[in-house]
Write a protein that holds these residues in place. Sequence first.
Motif, short mmCIF file in Angstrom:
data_model
loop_
_atom_site.label_atom_id
_atom_site.label_comp_id
_atom_site.label_asym_id
_atom_site.label_seq_id
_atom_site.Cartn_x
_atom_site.Cartn_y
_atom_site.Cartn_z
N SER A 2 0.84 -1.19 0.00
CA SER A 2 0.00 0.00 0.00
C SER A 2 0.87 1.23 0.00
N THR A 4 1.06 5.72 -1.24
CA THR A 4 0.78 6.61 -2.36
C THR A 4 1.92 7.60 -2.52
N ARG A 5 2.33 7.83 -3.79
CA ARG A 5 3.32 8.87 -4.09
C ARG A 5 2.59 9.97 -4.84
N GLU A 101 0.54 8.28 -7.44
CA GLU A 101 1.12 6.97 -7.73
C GLU A 101 0.77 6.02 -6.60
N SER A 102 -0.02 5.01 -6.93
CA SER A 102 -0.42 4.00 -5.95
C SER A 102 -0.86 2.77 -6.71
N GLU A 103 -1.08 1.69 -6.00
CA GLU A 103 -1.59 0.48 -6.64
C GLU A 103 -2.91 0.77 -7.34
N SER A 104 -3.81 1.45 -6.65
CA SER A 104 -5.13 1.71 -7.23
C SER A 104 -5.03 2.60 -8.47
N SER A 105 -4.06 3.54 -8.47
CA SER A 105 -3.89 4.42 -9.63
C SER A 105 -3.48 3.63 -10.86
N PHE A 106 -2.49 2.74 -10.70
CA PHE A 106 -2.03 1.98 -11.86
C PHE A 106 -3.03 0.91 -12.28
N ASP A 130 8.91 -1.36 -10.76
CA ASP A 130 8.07 -0.59 -9.85
C ASP A 130 7.06 -1.53 -9.20
N PHE A 132 4.23 -0.95 -7.67
CA PHE A 132 2.84 -0.62 -7.98
C PHE A 132 2.45 -1.15 -9.36
N ALA A 136 -0.33 -4.06 -10.47
CA ALA A 136 -1.39 -3.71 -11.42
C ALA A 136 -1.40 -4.64 -12.62
#
Length: 549
Positions: A2, A4-5, A101-106, A130, A132, A136
């Motif tokens: 988890s 976020t960037r 930048e996060s798992e959910s974003s990608f 990466d 993330f 994804a």
Amino acid sequence: MSGTRQRPFGGGAHYVLDYLKRMQAESSAFFYAVQGDNDQGGGNIFWVDGTSRINYSYFGDAVILDTAYKTNQYKVPFASFTGFNHHGQPVLFGCALILNESESSFIWLFRTWLQAMSGRHPVSITSDLDPFIRVAVAQVLPQTRHRFCKWSIFRETREKLAHLCQSHPAFEPEFKKCVNEGETIDEFESSWESLLNRYYIMDNEWLQSLYNARQRWVPVYLRDTFFAEISLNEGNDCLNIFFEGHVNASTTIQMLVKQYEKAVSTWHERELKADYDTSNISPVLKTPSPMEKQAASLYTGKIFMKFQEELVETLANPATKTDESGALITYRVAKFGENQKAHIVTFNSFEMKASCSCQMFEYSGIICRHILAVFRAKNVLTLPPQYVLKRWTRNAKTGALLDQNASEYASNSHESLTVRQNNLRQEAIKYVEEGAKSIHIYHIAMKYLQEAAKKVSAVKNQSAGTTEGAASADGGRGGMLAADEDELLTYTSVEEKQKKIKELTAELRSTNQRCEVYRANLLSVLRDMEEQKLKLSVKVQNARLSLKE
């Protein structure tokens, strides 16, 4: 994992969004989305134009996700999906701005991109190392082979092991050699262990993490998968190809749209030039092989040059039979004087199929010198169709688009006109080639071509008429369809069918007989040439020995 960037967009995001809205208004094939359906510039943005969506239908088997902005301190958090066209040139499949930048974003990015590409999964995808992106891809593209970019791994290794690289300048080139030059998995494993022992870094956590992920970035583990790279040795040294020279660390978000359009225009012009050169510049043949002549007519210019290089190398890579079991024959192929680097080729003489330990065809879609050497030994004079990958040919962009809704791409603008012209041109070329094969087929082809021209002209005139004319045109169109049906019934009567089958069968039999004669003569000529070549080689060797004495 988890976390976020975040990177600030600033007010420029609205500038990009306004541009995307204008583009979508101009063309229904243009697609864009904002994560969370928020048009206020606070979420990740993805977009793709109609041309890129069409290109993906032809060249979407191997994809690269470039997120170079993350490591180069870019002002713009810009990412792009790219691939390679039939000339080996980079081609665009979509762009994104990544704020969060996060798992959910990608995961959102890959799902949105896949939606725009009608759900078609690529065979392979290459990205930065990466976590993330890795999660994804595994979730959204589970069947796609995911590869990490070697260039980014080498860069990070240089940073993680900076002290070692400074104190031992030879380490970095030896590390790259270990990764790039292993011909087999055993060779890589042995070289890796030797490298770690030599520099006393067996317990280094970074190198251990790389080793654990070796099947995702070391070339020898990836050669069984297609990556659209035309050489085993080129590798994925850099992802940022399409926008190189256009988007860099100094690019601001206000500059992005203009630079994006410049890059798209630049590569479009380069593709047109490559198309023109392929059609109008005849390649220089280096052998009397009918296979080389065949390849020159099939492949684009750059791909043919790569094939030609492999074909010429067969002269220095003889194939030696080592085993035979029914239709399966095993050969050992090695360059003169380098027997320790031999490759093993298994050839099925019944199916005309071969597999090589180098796996170049699986990786690049271009047949290797080792299989070509076996074909040469077995007098296989032309390339079997399974070894001609359409995506590398002059006709790569012919045929139906994979997207069932592709008609929306061709709904408006000059972009759709270009697509329609290209499709009609390619179909016309095929029609001409087939129609000129015999005088009988020529007359039939000319007859229906003239009728088709009249019907196209009639429809064009009807479309230009008034509403009253359009109404009457419906009746006219119905009349034409009825006429077509009558004509079809007449033409396809049983007697006509039987007569046509007999004519074509006789013509095919005659053609096959001529081909057999040509083949026998050609084999005789090739054998004579081989004998003359061997005699000349012996004379040259004797002359050299005489000079030494």
